[in-house]
Write a protein that holds these residues in place. Structure first.
Motif, PDB file in Angstrom:
ATOM      1  N   ALA A  60       7.233   7.118   6.051  1.00 53.02           N
ATOM      2  CA  ALA A  60       8.573   6.899   6.608  1.00 53.02           C
ATOM      3  C   ALA A  60       8.736   7.611   7.940  1.00 53.02           C
ATOM      4  CB  ALA A  60       9.618   7.380   5.619  1.00 53.02           C
ATOM      5  N   ALA A  61       7.897   8.635   8.164  1.00 49.64           N
ATOM      6  CA  ALA A  61       8.003   9.390   9.407  1.00 49.64           C
ATOM      7  C   ALA A  61       7.470   8.604  10.601  1.00 49.64           C
ATOM      8  CB  ALA A  61       7.236  10.704   9.263  1.00 49.64           C
ATOM      9  N   ASP A  62       6.819   7.492  10.327  1.00 52.50           N
ATOM     10  CA  ASP A  62       6.273   6.694  11.421  1.00 52.50           C
ATOM     11  C   ASP A  62       7.412   6.045  12.205  1.00 52.50           C
ATOM     12  OD1 ASP A  62       3.317   5.205  11.962  1.00 52.50           O
ATOM     13  OD2 ASP A  62       5.110   4.175  12.714  1.00 52.50           O
ATOM     14  N   PRO A  63       7.362   6.090  13.546  1.00 56.36           N
ATOM     15  CA  PRO A  63       8.481   5.530  14.323  1.00 56.36           C
ATOM     16  C   PRO A  63       8.684   4.036  14.086  1.00 56.36           C
ATOM     17  CG  PRO A  63       6.687   6.295  15.762  1.00 56.36           C
ATOM     18  CD  PRO A  63       6.383   6.778  14.397  1.00 56.36           C
ATOM     19  N   LYS A  64       7.622   3.313  13.733  1.00 57.50           N
ATOM     20  CA  LYS A  64       7.783   1.874  13.537  1.00 57.50           C
ATOM     21  C   LYS A  64       8.154   1.511  12.104  1.00 57.50           C
ATOM     22  CE  LYS A  64       5.466  -0.954  15.988  1.00 57.50           C
ATOM     23  NZ  LYS A  64       4.439  -1.815  16.602  1.00 57.50           N
ATOM     24  N   PHE A  65       8.459   2.544  11.297  1.00 58.82           N
ATOM     25  CA  PHE A  65       8.687   2.302   9.874  1.00 58.82           C
ATOM     26  C   PHE A  65      10.064   1.705   9.618  1.00 58.82           C
ATOM     27  CE2 PHE A  65      10.130   3.562   5.674  1.00 58.82           C
ATOM     28  CZ  PHE A  65       9.065   3.218   4.887  1.00 58.82           C
ATOM     29  N   ASP A  66      10.059   0.702   8.777  1.00 63.52           N
ATOM     30  CA  ASP A  66      11.312   0.168   8.249  1.00 63.52           C
ATOM     31  C   ASP A  66      11.001  -0.289   6.843  1.00 63.52           C
ATOM     32  OD1 ASP A  66      14.121  -1.181   8.879  1.00 63.52           O
ATOM     33  OD2 ASP A  66      12.886  -2.532   7.658  1.00 63.52           O
ATOM     34  N   GLU A  67      11.756   0.223   5.868  1.00 58.00           N
ATOM     35  CA  GLU A  67      11.367   0.029   4.482  1.00 58.00           C
ATOM     36  C   GLU A  67      11.110  -1.439   4.144  1.00 58.00           C
ATOM     37  OE1 GLU A  67      13.411   2.646   1.814  1.00 58.00           O
ATOM     38  OE2 GLU A  67      13.152   1.208   0.180  1.00 58.00           O
ATOM     39  N   GLN A  68      12.051  -2.293   4.522  1.00 58.59           N
ATOM     40  CA  GLN A  68      11.929  -3.717   4.189  1.00 58.59           C
ATOM     41  C   GLN A  68      10.777  -4.361   4.963  1.00 58.59           C
ATOM     42  OE1 GLN A  68      13.479  -5.410   1.824  1.00 58.59           O
ATOM     43  NE2 GLN A  68      14.427  -3.465   1.276  1.00 58.59           N
ATOM     44  N   GLU A  69      10.804  -4.128   6.262  1.00 60.80           N
ATOM     45  CA  GLU A  69       9.837  -4.806   7.122  1.00 60.80           C
ATOM     46  C   GLU A  69       8.407  -4.363   6.826  1.00 60.80           C
ATOM     47  OE1 GLU A  69      10.247  -4.770  11.471  1.00 60.80           O
ATOM     48  OE2 GLU A  69      12.308  -5.462  11.059  1.00 60.80           O
ATOM     49  N   THR A  70       8.241  -3.054   6.674  1.00 64.08           N
ATOM     50  CA  THR A  70       6.894  -2.550   6.437  1.00 64.08           C
ATOM     51  C   THR A  70       6.364  -3.052   5.100  1.00 64.08           C
ATOM     52  OG1 THR A  70       7.617  -0.606   7.638  1.00 64.08           O
ATOM     53  CG2 THR A  70       5.494  -0.467   6.571  1.00 64.08           C
ATOM     54  N   SER A  71       7.252  -3.133   4.110  1.00 62.81           N
ATOM     55  CA  SER A  71       6.829  -3.651   2.806  1.00 62.81           C
ATOM     56  C   SER A  71       6.333  -5.077   2.937  1.00 62.81           C
ATOM     57  CB  SER A  71       7.984  -3.612   1.811  1.00 62.81           C
ATOM     58  OG  SER A  71       8.419  -2.310   1.617  1.00 62.81           O
ATOM     59  N   SER A  72       7.090  -5.895   3.625  1.00 59.47           N
ATOM     60  CA  SER A  72       6.656  -7.288   3.726  1.00 59.47           C
ATOM     61  C   SER A  72       5.430  -7.403   4.629  1.00 59.47           C
ATOM     62  CB  SER A  72       7.791  -8.177   4.224  1.00 59.47           C
ATOM     63  OG  SER A  72       8.306  -7.649   5.407  1.00 59.47           O
ATOM     64  N   TYR A  73       5.330  -6.468   5.592  1.00 60.29           N
ATOM     65  CA  TYR A  73       4.132  -6.482   6.450  1.00 60.29           C
ATOM     66  C   TYR A  73       2.887  -6.217   5.618  1.00 60.29           C
ATOM     67  CZ  TYR A  73       0.826  -5.191  10.078  1.00 60.29           C
ATOM     68  OH  TYR A  73      -0.283  -5.121  10.878  1.00 60.29           O
ATOM     69  N   LEU A  74       2.963  -5.197   4.748  1.00 57.99           N
ATOM     70  CA  LEU A  74       1.806  -4.882   3.900  1.00 57.99           C
ATOM     71  C   LEU A  74       1.487  -6.058   2.989  1.00 57.99           C
ATOM     72  CD1 LEU A  74       2.280  -1.147   2.900  1.00 57.99           C
ATOM     73  CD2 LEU A  74       0.466  -2.129   4.276  1.00 57.99           C
ATOM     74  N   LYS A  75       2.517  -6.719   2.494  1.00 61.25           N
ATOM     75  CA  LYS A  75       2.309  -7.891   1.633  1.00 61.25           C
ATOM     76  C   LYS A  75       1.597  -8.982   2.430  1.00 61.25           C
ATOM     77  CE  LYS A  75       3.983  -8.675  -2.522  1.00 61.25           C
ATOM     78  NZ  LYS A  75       4.885  -8.125  -3.470  1.00 61.25           N
ATOM     79  N   SER A  76       2.004  -9.141   3.690  1.00 56.93           N
ATOM     80  CA  SER A  76       1.389 -10.204   4.494  1.00 56.93           C
ATOM     81  C   SER A  76      -0.074  -9.895   4.812  1.00 56.93           C
ATOM     82  CB  SER A  76       2.174 -10.388   5.788  1.00 56.93           C
ATOM     83  OG  SER A  76       1.893  -9.313   6.664  1.00 56.93           O
ATOM     84  N   LEU A  77      -0.432  -8.596   4.750  1.00 62.17           N
ATOM     85  CA  LEU A  77      -1.838  -8.241   5.000  1.00 62.17           C
ATOM     86  C   LEU A  77      -2.711  -8.498   3.776  1.00 62.17           C
ATOM     87  CD1 LEU A  77      -1.517  -4.868   6.937  1.00 62.17           C
ATOM     88  CD2 LEU A  77      -1.979  -7.121   7.861  1.00 62.17           C
ATOM     89  N   GLY A  78      -2.097  -8.863   2.665  1.00 58.34           N
ATOM     90  CA  GLY A  78      -2.872  -9.190   1.474  1.00 58.34           C
ATOM     91  C   GLY A  78      -2.805  -8.149   0.385  1.00 58.34           C
ATOM     92  N   ALA A  79      -1.798  -7.283   0.422  1.00 52.35           N
ATOM     93  CA  ALA A  79      -1.679  -6.283  -0.641  1.00 52.35           C
ATOM     94  C   ALA A  79      -1.285  -6.973  -1.943  1.00 52.35           C
ATOM     95  CB  ALA A  79      -0.639  -5.244  -0.264  1.00 52.35           C
ATOM     96  N   THR A  80      -1.943  -6.554  -3.026  1.00 51.36           N
ATOM     97  CA  THR A  80      -1.646  -7.177  -4.315  1.00 51.36           C
ATOM     98  C   THR A  80      -0.409  -6.553  -4.942  1.00 51.36           C
ATOM     99  OG1 THR A  80      -3.170  -5.624  -5.320  1.00 51.36           O
ATOM    100  CG2 THR A  80      -4.022  -7.818  -4.812  1.00 51.36           C
ATOM    101  N   HIS A  81      -0.056  -5.360  -4.502  1.00 52.21           N
ATOM    102  CA  HIS A  81       1.093  -4.678  -5.067  1.00 52.21           C
ATOM    103  C   HIS A  81       1.662  -3.776  -3.984  1.00 52.21           C
ATOM    104  CE1 HIS A  81       3.457  -2.192  -7.878  1.00 52.21           C
ATOM    105  NE2 HIS A  81       3.020  -1.185  -7.144  1.00 52.21           N
ATOM    106  N   VAL A  82       2.971  -3.862  -3.765  1.00 50.47           N
ATOM    107  CA  VAL A  82       3.590  -3.012  -2.751  1.00 50.47           C
ATOM    108  C   VAL A  82       4.657  -2.169  -3.422  1.00 50.47           C
ATOM    109  CG1 VAL A  82       4.949  -2.971  -0.632  1.00 50.47           C
ATOM    110  CG2 VAL A  82       3.095  -4.589  -0.864  1.00 50.47           C
TER     111      VAL A  82
END
Lengths: 525, 197
Positions: free
Chosen positions: B170-192
């Motif tokens: 969360a300390a990352d300047p580009k962090f946004d809970e919703q956006e980052t979650s969907s970003y990780l999902k779009s990278l192919g994460a099986t569970h976020v």
């Protein structure tokens, strides 16, 4: 640089489909091949990352095997008896040993040098073979490093008790004191203190550092298990139990709690971060880099104990390389002595410690055995060529004098016997290798004895004497074997015997750029 | 060292983590996270993945400097200790020679015969550099550490077995809970999963 995936190995005919355990006259378990273009699999069976964790942690988390309890009680009793012998020595004095005037260094120094030599294999396997990128070492390095540490502990016992007044042993170290008494830094005996002490410490650090991630794996498993409550109650109790009964009879198994705590402390909070791995790998390879000259230096310094003196038969420059070769020779033999039974006793270990691993170790034994044999011959040649009658006399005494039987045993065990490994059957048959490894260790013990017994025929024939060990001598030595086995069995029971993360790293699935249709058997990379 | 930053107050979002199925998946996801410009993030794997340093854009490790310092300290300790105890009289500093040791003259050789001190110099150099390697590695990694917020996640613990995890703090300047979650999902994460601290 990768291991061949089992499917691929099957496809190129290294493994017969169905059974990898069956003995095949050509490839043994599918890993022995004389074709240098083929890369046999490092790990047999259909292992994935999870099954590796399950297998290695399973050995620790299983119920204590019966054989372990039996072996542990025997070795702990022997260790206890050996400790009593040491206590007797301390109470009574070194007179309880068979030392006499020319032979002032008896079995104590023989055993010390023998044990330090055995302690060479571990760091050799983990450091030198690591630098040479010999990936077959991953299955045995943890095992061998543990053996190294326990062997050096046994070795360190002897100089400690050999000083006679054990309570003065602190004088081995440069500790400031009011008498301004310092150890003599020009003495090889003091170099030895530093060499063996450094070797022990560095081996311990190397072993521990390699183990941190694996201990973290164990920690996580224990924490998971700890959270699973166990309910006790009679079989006929109604199911599900009423809540108030459940609360009273449900508890967490204390052993997982103890395990979780112990492994948590030892794992130092390792959390498998790639940023951590990056520093870790760098530190590991650097440690391997400094441990490499260290391995070669330890027995060189031990040999200075003899070579820097002026005793005929000891004062030779060949001692350092010849001691190091002998040390590697005996160390590999001791690893095999422990590895072959463990391979039979722990289910699934044969998938990791393959026939090829054993074969490679046998080859190293033959090489180092030949080096040792060559050194024996060189010593004789130089003593004749050097023209010094005392030197010549010492060697004639060695081979044909009162200890001819020790010399003969040494020549048979160290020079002749390792050459059986030129035959493929000999280096691929575990029970035979086991027998040979014991013969090599006996031979190496006699080598140390032959060197030390040069003292018994010193400059003046009138003072020559025959040295023979007493009961206390023998039982102290046997006791250190017990201490060694006790520590080793404890290691097998509570710590990961194989480096889990390193084994996972040589699996085919560990590679990021995985192209399923690449033919890894041709060309290599 | 990214994840060692001081933990935010309790019950706030610490990070978003995504679990990946295998090495190629986590490797390409790491490359994309690097290119996306995240700074406070990490990849967790049961073993060091070959080449992950480049995929994550990590700089060269500083362990070697700590180790080198250890080696210099070890050699210096050995030289001073041996010189002091064996050749104090040769060193013409009055207070030092007061502390000197035996000063035994052996065969007329100089007291400070450095050749004889080499074995101990070598050994202590190796000893101190080995401590430098281990302690330096631990210090650079911020270890030992009692607890870490990510360890509260059951899925995170799988990376000690066969799981591969990418966590973006969360300390990352580009962090946004919703956006980052969907970003990780779009990278192919099986569970976020969102991890609270």
């Amino acid at each position: 640089m990768s291991a061949i995936h089992p499917d691929e190995a099957t496809a190129i005919g290294l493994v017969r489909p169905g059974s990898v355990r069956e003995r095949d006259p050509v490839t043994i378990d599918g890993t022995v091949t004389s074709d240098p273009t083929q890369r046999p699999p490092l790990v047999l069976g259909d292992h994935d990352f999870h099954s590796v964790t399950e297998t290695v942690c399973g050995w620790i988390q299983q119920k204590t095997p019966r054989w372990w309890m039996a072996a542990f009680s025997v070795s702990a009793s022997v260790a206890g008896f050996g400790t009593l012998m040491i206590l007797y020595l301390i109470i009574t004095g070194v007179g309880v040993w068979g030392l006499n005037n020319p032979m002032t260094w008896g079995w104590a120094i023989v055993n010390f040098v023998w044990w330090v030599g055995i302690g060479h294999a571990g760091t050799l396997i983990s450091a030198i073979l690591c630098l040479f990128k010999q990936k077959w070492r991953v299955s045995i390095n943890r095992f061998a490093e543990a053996m190294t540490i326990f062997a050096v502990i046994c070795a360190g016992t002897f100089p400690g008790i050999h000083v006679g007044r054990v309570w003065m042993a602190w004088m081995l170290f440069p500790i400031p004191n009011s008498n301004s008494i310092w150890p003599n830094f020009r003495s090889p005996l003091l170099w030895d203190v530093f060499a063996v002490g450094t070797y022990f410490t560095v081996s311990l650090l190397f072993w521990y550092m390699g183990m941190i991630p694996d201990i973290a794996t164990l920690r996580d498993r224990c924490v998971k298990m700890m959270k699973v409550p166990v309910t006790v109650g009679p079989m006929w109790a109604p199911h599900p139990l009423p809540d108030f009964v459940k609360r009273a009879t449900t508890f967490q198994l204390p052993m997982y709690k103890v395990g979780a705590m112990a492994y948590s402390v030892l794992a130092l909070g390792w959390r498998f971060s790639s940023r951590h791995w990056w520093n870790y790998e760098k530190a590991y390879i650097l440690l391997a880099g400094v441990a490499t000259p260290l391995v070669l230096s330890v027995h060189s310094v031990v040999s200075f104990d003899f070579a820097v003196s002026i005793v005929p038969g000891w004062h030779t420059t060949i001692f350092p390389p010849y001691f190091v070769a002998g040390a590697i020779f005996s160390g590999f033999a001791m690893v095999l002595t422990l590895l072959i039974p463990a391979r039979e006793l722990y289910p699934g270990m044969k998938d990791f410690v393959t026939a090829r691993t054993l074969e490679n170790m046998c080859k190293i034994i033959t090489v180092t055995g030949s080096m040792v044999g060559f050194a024996y011959i060189t010593e004789f040649f130089i003593s004749w060529y050097g023209g010094n009658p005392y030197e010549q006399g010492a060697f004639i005494q060695r081979a044909f004098g009162q200890y001819w039987w020790a010399y003969a045993a040494m020549m048979f065990c160290n020079v002749l016997s390792p050459h059986v490994f030129w035959f493929k059957w000999c280096r691929t048959t575990p029970w035979f290798i086991f027998g040979m490894s014991i013969i090599v260790n006996i031979g190496m013990w006699f080598e140390r004895f032959v060197i030390v017994s040069s003292l018994s025929t010193d400059y003046m024939p009138s003072s020559w004497a025959y040295y023979s060990p007493t009961f206390v001598d023998i039982m102290t030595f046997v006791g250190t074997l017990g201490i060694f086995m006790t520590l080793f069995l404890l290691f097998c029971r509570f710590l990961p015997m194989l480096p889990i993360s390193e084994v996972k790293n040589v699996l085919h699935a560990a590679h990021a750029h995985l192209h399923p249709h690449d033919d890894h058997s041709k060309g290599g990379h | 060292m990214t994840l060692n930053s001081a933990a935010p107050p309790p019950c706030e979002t610490f990070a978003v983590m995504g679990v990946f199925a295998d090495v190629p998946a986590v490797f390409s996801a790491a490359e994309q996270c690097r290119d996306e410009g995240f700074t406070k993030w990490d990849v967790f794997s049961p073993f060091p993945i070959h080449g992950i340093n480049e995929a994550m854009g990590l700089k060269a490790s500083k362990v070697a400097y700590v180790m080198g310092t250890g080696a210099i300290l070890g050699v210096a300790t050995a030289v001073i200790m041996q010189g002091w105890t064996a050749a104090g009289a040769d060193i013409h500093i009055s207070w030092l020679s007061q502390l000197s040791g035996y000063n035994v003259n052996t065969a007329g050789k100089p007291l400070f015969a450095w050749e004889q001190f080499l074995p101990v110099i070598f050994e202590l150099g190796v000893l101190f550099s080995a401590f430098g390697a281990l302690l330096g590695m631990l210090a650079l990694n911020g270890l030992p550490r009692h607890h870490h917020p990510l360890m509260t996640s059951e899925h995170f613990l799988s990376c000690s077995d066969d799981g591969f995890v990418i966590a973006i703090e969360a300390a990352d300047p580009k962090f946004d809970e919703q956006e980052t979650s969907s970003y990780l999902k779009s990278l192919g994460a099986t569970h976020v999963e969102v991890v609270k601290s």
